[in-house]
Motif scaffolding. Structure first.
Motif, mmCIF file in Angstrom:
data_model
loop_
_atom_site.group_PDB
_atom_site.id
_atom_site.type_symbol
_atom_site.label_atom_id
_atom_site.label_comp_id
_atom_site.label_asym_id
_atom_site.label_seq_id
_atom_site.Cartn_x
_atom_site.Cartn_y
_atom_site.Cartn_z
ATOM 1 N N LEU A 83 -1.033 1.317 13.123
ATOM 2 C CA LEU A 83 -2.157 0.686 13.810
ATOM 3 C C LEU A 83 -3.474 1.346 13.403
ATOM 4 C CD1 LEU A 83 -0.657 0.258 17.411
ATOM 5 C CD2 LEU A 83 -0.989 -1.518 15.675
ATOM 6 N N VAL A 84 -3.475 2.673 13.389
ATOM 7 C CA VAL A 84 -4.682 3.394 12.974
ATOM 8 C C VAL A 84 -4.993 3.096 11.514
ATOM 9 C CG1 VAL A 84 -5.671 5.688 12.585
ATOM 10 C CG2 VAL A 84 -4.400 5.210 14.693
ATOM 11 N N PHE A 85 -3.950 3.099 10.679
ATOM 12 C CA PHE A 85 -4.174 2.847 9.258
ATOM 13 C C PHE A 85 -4.754 1.454 9.026
ATOM 14 C CE2 PHE A 85 -2.799 1.186 5.154
ATOM 15 C CZ PHE A 85 -3.298 2.155 4.303
ATOM 16 N N SER A 86 -4.289 0.462 9.774
ATOM 17 C CA SER A 86 -4.789 -0.898 9.568
ATOM 18 C C SER A 86 -6.289 -0.975 9.819
ATOM 19 C CB SER A 86 -4.040 -1.888 10.465
ATOM 20 O OG SER A 86 -4.379 -1.708 11.826
ATOM 21 N N LEU A 87 -6.793 -0.150 10.745
ATOM 22 C CA LEU A 87 -8.230 -0.134 10.989
ATOM 23 C C LEU A 87 -8.981 0.551 9.854
ATOM 24 C CD1 LEU A 87 -8.305 0.738 14.811
ATOM 25 C CD2 LEU A 87 -8.420 -1.512 13.732
ATOM 26 N N GLU B 172 -16.573 4.462 -2.067
ATOM 27 C CA GLU B 172 -15.997 4.071 -3.339
ATOM 28 C C GLU B 172 -14.653 3.414 -3.098
ATOM 29 O OE1 GLU B 172 -17.831 7.861 -5.761
ATOM 30 O OE2 GLU B 172 -15.845 7.101 -6.226
ATOM 31 N N PRO B 173 -14.233 2.512 -3.982
ATOM 32 C CA PRO B 173 -12.968 1.829 -3.757
ATOM 33 C C PRO B 173 -11.799 2.798 -3.801
ATOM 34 C CG PRO B 173 -13.741 1.403 -5.965
ATOM 35 C CD PRO B 173 -14.845 2.118 -5.255
ATOM 36 N N ALA B 174 -10.766 2.454 -3.053
ATOM 37 C CA ALA B 174 -9.581 3.318 -3.005
ATOM 38 C C ALA B 174 -8.390 2.609 -3.605
ATOM 39 C CB ALA B 174 -9.298 3.715 -1.566
ATOM 40 N N ALA B 175 -8.614 1.908 -4.737
ATOM 41 C CA ALA B 175 -7.534 1.095 -5.292
ATOM 42 C C ALA B 175 -6.314 1.908 -5.613
ATOM 43 C CB ALA B 175 -8.037 0.392 -6.563
ATOM 44 N N ARG B 176 -6.519 3.061 -6.262
ATOM 45 C CA ARG B 176 -5.356 3.836 -6.670
ATOM 46 C C ARG B 176 -4.613 4.360 -5.448
ATOM 47 N NH1 ARG B 176 -8.745 7.688 -10.411
ATOM 48 N NH2 ARG B 176 -10.020 7.450 -8.549
ATOM 49 N N ARG B 177 -5.400 4.780 -4.424
ATOM 50 C CA ARG B 177 -4.731 5.284 -3.237
ATOM 51 C C ARG B 177 -3.938 4.192 -2.573
ATOM 52 N NH1 ARG B 177 -7.513 5.007 1.298
ATOM 53 N NH2 ARG B 177 -9.435 5.406 0.188
ATOM 54 N N ARG B 178 -4.482 2.991 -2.524
ATOM 55 C CA ARG B 178 -3.800 1.932 -1.810
ATOM 56 C C ARG B 178 -2.591 1.464 -2.589
ATOM 57 N NH1 ARG B 178 -7.270 -2.621 0.078
ATOM 58 N NH2 ARG B 178 -6.071 -2.507 1.956
ATOM 59 N N GLY C 220 0.816 -1.207 0.000
ATOM 60 C CA GLY C 220 0.000 0.000 0.000
ATOM 61 C C GLY C 220 0.849 1.257 0.000
ATOM 62 N N GLY C 221 0.530 2.207 -0.883
ATOM 63 C CA GLY C 221 1.292 3.439 -0.938
ATOM 64 C C GLY C 221 1.219 4.223 0.361
ATOM 65 N N ALA C 222 0.008 4.367 0.911
ATOM 66 C CA ALA C 222 -0.147 5.080 2.175
ATOM 67 C C ALA C 222 0.536 4.317 3.306
ATOM 68 C CB ALA C 222 -1.630 5.268 2.485
ATOM 69 N N ALA C 223 0.414 2.997 3.300
ATOM 70 C CA ALA C 223 1.066 2.194 4.338
ATOM 71 C C ALA C 223 2.583 2.321 4.250
ATOM 72 C CB ALA C 223 0.647 0.726 4.195
ATOM 73 N N ALA C 224 3.119 2.331 3.031
ATOM 74 C CA ALA C 224 4.567 2.498 2.859
ATOM 75 C C ALA C 224 5.021 3.857 3.372
ATOM 76 C CB ALA C 224 4.941 2.329 1.389
ATOM 77 N N SER D 277 6.490 -3.031 4.043
ATOM 78 C CA SER D 277 5.382 -2.380 4.721
ATOM 79 C C SER D 277 4.154 -3.283 4.649
ATOM 80 C CB SER D 277 5.088 -1.027 4.062
ATOM 81 O OG SER D 277 4.680 -1.211 2.720
ATOM 82 N N LEU D 278 3.021 -2.781 5.126
ATOM 83 C CA LEU D 278 1.785 -3.561 5.040
ATOM 84 C C LEU D 278 1.444 -3.871 3.588
ATOM 85 C CD1 LEU D 278 -0.562 -1.771 7.610
ATOM 86 C CD2 LEU D 278 0.383 -4.072 7.820
ATOM 87 N N MET D 279 1.009 -5.078 3.331
ATOM 88 C CA MET D 279 0.552 -5.482 2.011
ATOM 89 C C MET D 279 -0.967 -5.382 1.991
ATOM 90 S SD MET D 279 3.454 -6.203 0.614
ATOM 91 C CE MET D 279 2.924 -6.986 -0.913
ATOM 92 N N VAL D 280 -1.513 -4.821 0.919
ATOM 93 C CA VAL D 280 -2.951 -4.590 0.862
ATOM 94 C C VAL D 280 -3.511 -5.076 -0.470
ATOM 95 C CG1 VAL D 280 -2.906 -2.622 2.432
ATOM 96 C CG2 VAL D 280 -2.592 -2.244 0.000
ATOM 97 N N THR D 281 -4.750 -5.556 -0.421
ATOM 98 C CA THR D 281 -5.417 -5.996 -1.634
ATOM 99 C C THR D 281 -5.915 -4.790 -2.409
ATOM 100 O OG1 THR D 281 -6.049 -8.134 -0.748
ATOM 101 C CG2 THR D 281 -7.419 -7.246 -2.492
ATOM 102 N N SER D 282 -5.751 -4.843 -3.715
ATOM 103 C CA SER D 282 -6.115 -3.717 -4.569
ATOM 104 C C SER D 282 -7.078 -4.168 -5.652
ATOM 105 C CB SER D 282 -4.858 -3.127 -5.221
ATOM 106 O OG SER D 282 -5.208 -2.173 -6.194
#
Length: 452
Positions: free
Chosen positions: A238-242, A443-449, A83-87, A289-294
């Motif tokens: 931690l906050v981001f994961s929620l 709405e999905p946040a694929a690009r953000r993630r 995830g871009g934000a997670a990174a 960093s955290l890995m996220v589904t996109s």
């Protein structure tokens, strides 16, 4: 009749369709790794190992989400990315507390995500688009500053050559986005990096120094040493994961509809989140960093008309192979830092815009919503604009209030709850725009993630 999502695609069609998905998503892991390497000043060999780990995890995660194992993976055509934000948050923690603490924070955040899944419906209400818009906007602003530092270097003043390389990278990225179509447009970030590197080598303004090695390689375990656990330092992740629960909900509903399956968030969202958390736990051990589904790949499914989860599973297999091919990861480990910085400016500026778009969906014309956003952004921007503001406070205060993302997000959650409670007479109802409200979903946040 077989559902489109369960269609078996013949091998002669499967390979090119899978390759399309790889091309559409590969910019995110590559750009994330090089931003991490440049920020943490990793040598080329360690950069190659980190890229190998990220590609393998992206592939394994895509396989898990597409095929499903027990209660992990929704069996939908999903791909997985860092995830871009997670990174961005990972790098913030690494810069402030060291990369070992950042790796420990990833493990804590992934464990928290697993732990709160039984409370999914309650937790997701805390992060409507208003709150998530504030969070994403603050993440993007803070990381644009970090990206600029990649261009300027430690001294804070950029050499003209470095500025030129960054400008060429940005310009090439923009031109590729304007001139290309379809899946190739999604590789604009990679094209920008390639052009910036060519200019650097051709003009002598930068060096391209791939790491030595050949054949297959296995990603290095604990690249920053044994992970260290500091819950206060880990608060941003931690906050981001929620907050990802709200994103996962919107993406899962959209992907289900696109793939021809009746959406069932109560069943599928926890499965998606469990797979994210499991792969992130493994990623924490390998320094990611955290890995996220996109759902970046949904557009390809619509374009081709092929919605089979076996296509994204094949894309996952290709990513695993690419991650284990040492020459590939070592070749791309030598990009000049100014080129990475220019690419990062584009990536994180996009995150800023995503935050603005989310706030635009939050009905800011309503007075209470605009006040919540204004106050939360003020709280979050203070430590970015005045870094020494909390220097006289105890350490735990500096950790919480000194992180613009954490401070702004917590302020948004509390203020939104306060005003919602006042309007509805209760603190457990009336969170408009959340994924669990009847008839609505974010709405999905694929690009953000994916940060592309």
């Amino acid at each position: 009749m077989t559902s489109p999502v369960d269609e078996r695609v013949p091998p002669r069609r499967l390979a090119p369709l899978a390759l399309q998905h790889v091309l559409a998503m590969v910019a995110a892991p590559v750009s994330t790794v090089f931003l991490t390497a440049a920020t943490l000043h990793l040598p080329a060999a360690r950069t190659a190992s980190l890229l190998s780990a990220v590609l393998v995890l992206c592939g394994a995660g895509s396989l898990l989400q597409s095929l499903g194992v027990w209660k992990f993976g929704a069996r939908l055509p999903f791909v997985m990315l860092p995830g871009g934000a997670a990174a961005a948050l990972f790098l913030q923690i690494a810069r402030d507390h060291g990369p070992a603490v950042a790796s420990g924070s990833v493990l804590l955040a992934a464990a928290l995500l697993l732990a709160v899944l039984p409370l999914y419906a309650r937790v997701v209400r805390l992060f409507p688009p208003l709150v998530m818009g504030v969070t994403v906007l603050l993440i993007g602003i803070s990381m644009v500053k970090v990206a600029a530092q990649l261009v300027t270097g430690p001294g804070g003043t950029a050499a003209p050559g470095a500025m030129l390389l960054a400008a060429v990278t940005v310009a090439a990225t923009v031109l590729a986005h304007l001139l290309l179509r379809g899946v190739w447009r999604r590789t604009a970030v990679l094209i920008g990096m390639a052009m910036g590197t060519l200019v650097a080598v051709g003009t002598g303004l930068g060096a391209f120094t791939p790491a030595a090695g050949s054949g297959f390689s296995v990603p290095a375990l604990f690249p920053y040493g044994t992970p260290r656990f500091d819950p206060l330092a880990a608060l941003p992740l931690l906050v981001f994961s929620l907050t990802t629960l709200a994103e996962i909900t919107g993406q899962t509903v959209l992907n289900s509809e696109t793939a021809g399956r009746v959406p069932d968030p109560g069943r599928d969202v926890p499965r998606v989140a469990r797979a994210d958390a499991l792969v992130s736990l493994v990623g924490g051990l390998f320094g990611t960093s955290l890995m996220v589904t996109s759902s970046e790949n949904i557009g390809i499914g619509r374009l081709t008309g092929v919605r089979s989860r076996y296509v994204t599973a094949a894309a996952g297999a290709l990513l695993v192979v690419a991650g284990l091919l040492s020459p590939l990861s070592r070749l791309v480990a030598g990009l000049p830092s100014a080129v990475v910085g220019g690419s990062a400016l584009v990536v994180y500026a996009v995150i800023v815009v995503m935050g603005v778009e989310m706030l635009a969906r939050a009905e800011l014309a309503e007075r209470s919503n605009s006040l919540v956003a204004a106050l939360a952004l003020a709280v979050g921007l203070l430590p970015l604009l005045a870094p020494a503001l909390y220097d006289g406070f105890p350490g735990w205060v500096r950790t919480v209030a000194g992180s613009g993302v954490v401070a702004g997000t917590l302020a948004a959650v509390l203020l939104h709850a306060l005003f919602t409670s006042e309007r509805s007479g209760t603190s457990t109802k009336g969170f408009p725009g959340t994924a669990v409200d009847a008839g609505t979903r974010p709405e999905p946040a694929a690009r953000r993630r994916g940060a592309t």
